[in-house]
Write an enzyme that holds these catalytic residues in place. Structure first.
Site, PDB file in Angstrom:
ATOM      1  N   ASN A 185      75.358   0.369  93.262  1.00  0.00           N
ATOM      2  CA  ASN A 185      76.273  -0.769  93.082  1.00  0.00           C
ATOM      3  C   ASN A 185      76.494  -1.095  91.602  1.00  0.00           C
ATOM      4  OD1 ASN A 185      76.560  -1.125  95.826  1.00  0.00           O
ATOM      5  ND2 ASN A 185      75.004  -2.733  95.980  1.00  0.00           N
ATOM      6  N   HIS A 257      68.970  -2.123 102.359  1.00  0.00           N
ATOM      7  CA  HIS A 257      69.132  -2.774 101.050  1.00  0.00           C
ATOM      8  C   HIS A 257      69.765  -4.166 101.123  1.00  0.00           C
ATOM      9  CE1 HIS A 257      68.425   1.154  99.141  1.00  0.00           C
ATOM     10  NE2 HIS A 257      69.339   1.679  99.926  1.00  0.00           N
TER      11      HIS A 257
HETATM   12  C1  BDR Z   1      73.645   0.033  97.842  1.00  0.00           C
HETATM   13  O1  BDR Z   1      74.592   1.108  97.881  1.00  0.00           O
HETATM   14  C2  BDR Z   1      75.316   1.073  99.090  1.00  0.00           C
HETATM   15  O2  BDR Z   1      75.454   2.353  99.612  1.00  0.00           O
HETATM   16  C3  BDR Z   1      74.562   0.168 100.009  1.00  0.00           C
HETATM   17  O3  BDR Z   1      75.458  -0.501 100.895  1.00  0.00           O
HETATM   18  C4  BDR Z   1      73.869  -0.791  99.089  1.00  0.00           C
HETATM   19  O4  BDR Z   1      74.679  -1.893  98.777  1.00  0.00           O
HETATM   20  C5  BDR Z   1      72.256   0.623  97.688  1.00  0.00           C
HETATM   21  O5  BDR Z   1      72.151   1.336  96.495  1.00  0.00           O
HETATM   22 CA    CA Z   2      76.705  -2.332 100.019  1.00  0.00          CA
END
Ligand code: BDR
Ligand code: CA
Length: 326
Positions: A185, A257
């Site tokens: 993210n 996560h």
């Molecule tokens: C984050 O990356 C996305 O793939 C998941 O939804 C989460 O927000 C984890 O690194």
């Molecule tokens: Ca996400």
């Protein structure tokens, strides 16, 4: 020194925790299996009042993300306006997620068709409207790249006092997951994350350090499915898909996560937290998107970081959220 910046945020973070009435929320994410689970928790917990849902490209392109957002809101009865957000980061090149979420971004279950449409407002305008109109300061829960929030803060700095706090799933202090240094993210839009961490707004961070301990094991998946309802079947399908992608890479379970960014507002007592000063690396050949945390100064910090959790309680609370839909 950079970290002093005139900010001493201890008092502000403590003030931000004092709650009166239901907590108005904006859910901003890139659903995504774990975003969907986060939104289920937010929608079912009686302490929250969801004012808007906004999307951002990340796990998939914006078209898939918007379709998923509309369907998830239909499934969980989230009756807030849903607005399409950033299709690309503020400055860098577009990065979209790999295979973790499948072709649609939410593979593993057949969802009911959406019975609602996207708002005519773009995400940032909807966020600004919600902030302007809210009598109480609003919490932003960010489970994707921080592009919408970064643009919001740049475009409408006068609305900062209307943001009570920003709860972010993002970053990794010990390690990354998309590069050795960076979590997905944050890597998708480091400049936006940098704006957020310099903003002076109280921030909760759920980094990989805690989210990779928030594991859903195969035995837990059976518990989500065992309610026997249509929703339980959908969640079971999602968790099987997400689980298989991680277990195929050697994980014993799947790291859930994004729900941590909601759970820490709902049940903070299940976490061990640390107040630290965070900056985001926006350049660096090997370190772009890294989260740099200074643990050495207990007086100055800009974020409350989740470091550890009671995994079993975390799973119980997600099961309780599913159960509230029965
Ligand atoms: C984050 O990356 C996305 O793939 C998941 O939804 C989460 O927000 C984890 O690194
Ligand atoms: Ca996400």
């Amino acid at each position: 020194m950079y970290k002093h910046d005139g900010m001493k945020l201890k008092e502000r973070i403590n003030i931000a925790q004092v709650s009166r009435g239901r907590m108005p929320l904006i859910l901003d994410g890139d659903p995504g299996h774990d975003d969907a689970m986060a939104w289920m928790l937010a929608a079912s917990a009686d302490i929250f009042d969801i004012k808007a849902v906004t999307t951002v490209a990340g796990n998939k392109d914006l078209e898939n993300i918007n379709r998923n957002a509309l369907r998830i809101c239909t499934l969980f009865g989230i009756d807030a306006p849903i607005a399409s957000g950033a299709a690309k980061p503020m400055y860098g090149r577009v990065i979209t997620g790999g295979d973790f979420h499948g072709v649609s971004g939410l593979d593993g279950a057949d969802l009911p068709e959406a019975d609602r449409e996207l708002s005519e407002m773009p995400a940032v305008e909807l966020m600004a409207k919600v902030l302007r109109e809210s009598r109480q300061p609003v919490t932003i829960v960010s489970t994707g790249a921080l592009t919408n929030t970064g643009i919001l803060l740049e475009a409408y700095p006068e609305l900062k006092p209307k943001i009570r706090q920003i709860s972010i799933m993002g970053g990794g202090i010990r390690n990354g997951n998309w590069t050795p240094a960076a979590e997905f993210n944050i890597l998708v839009d480091p400049e936006a994350a940098d704006i957020v961490f310099r903003s002076g707004i109280p921030i909760w961070v759920s980094p990989l350090d805690v989210t990779e301990k928030a594991l859903i094991y195969p035995a837990d998946r059976e518990r989500f499915r065992s309610a026997g309802s249509r929703l339980a079947e959908i969640i079971g399908g999602w968790l099987d898909f997400f689980g298989s992608r991680h277990e195929g890479m050697g994980w014993e379970g799947s790291p859930m996560h994004d729900p941590n960014a909601v759970m820490c507002l709902y049940k903070p007592e299940i976490y061990t937290v640390k107040d630290v000063y965070i900056r985001i690396e926006c350049s660096g050949e090997y370190t772009r998107g890294a989260m740099i945390a200074d643990f050495g100064d207990s007086e100055h910090y800009n974020a409350r970081v989740l470091m550890d959790l009671d995994r079993e309680k975390f799973v119980e609370e997600l099961l309780a959220a599913e159960e509230r839909y029965r």
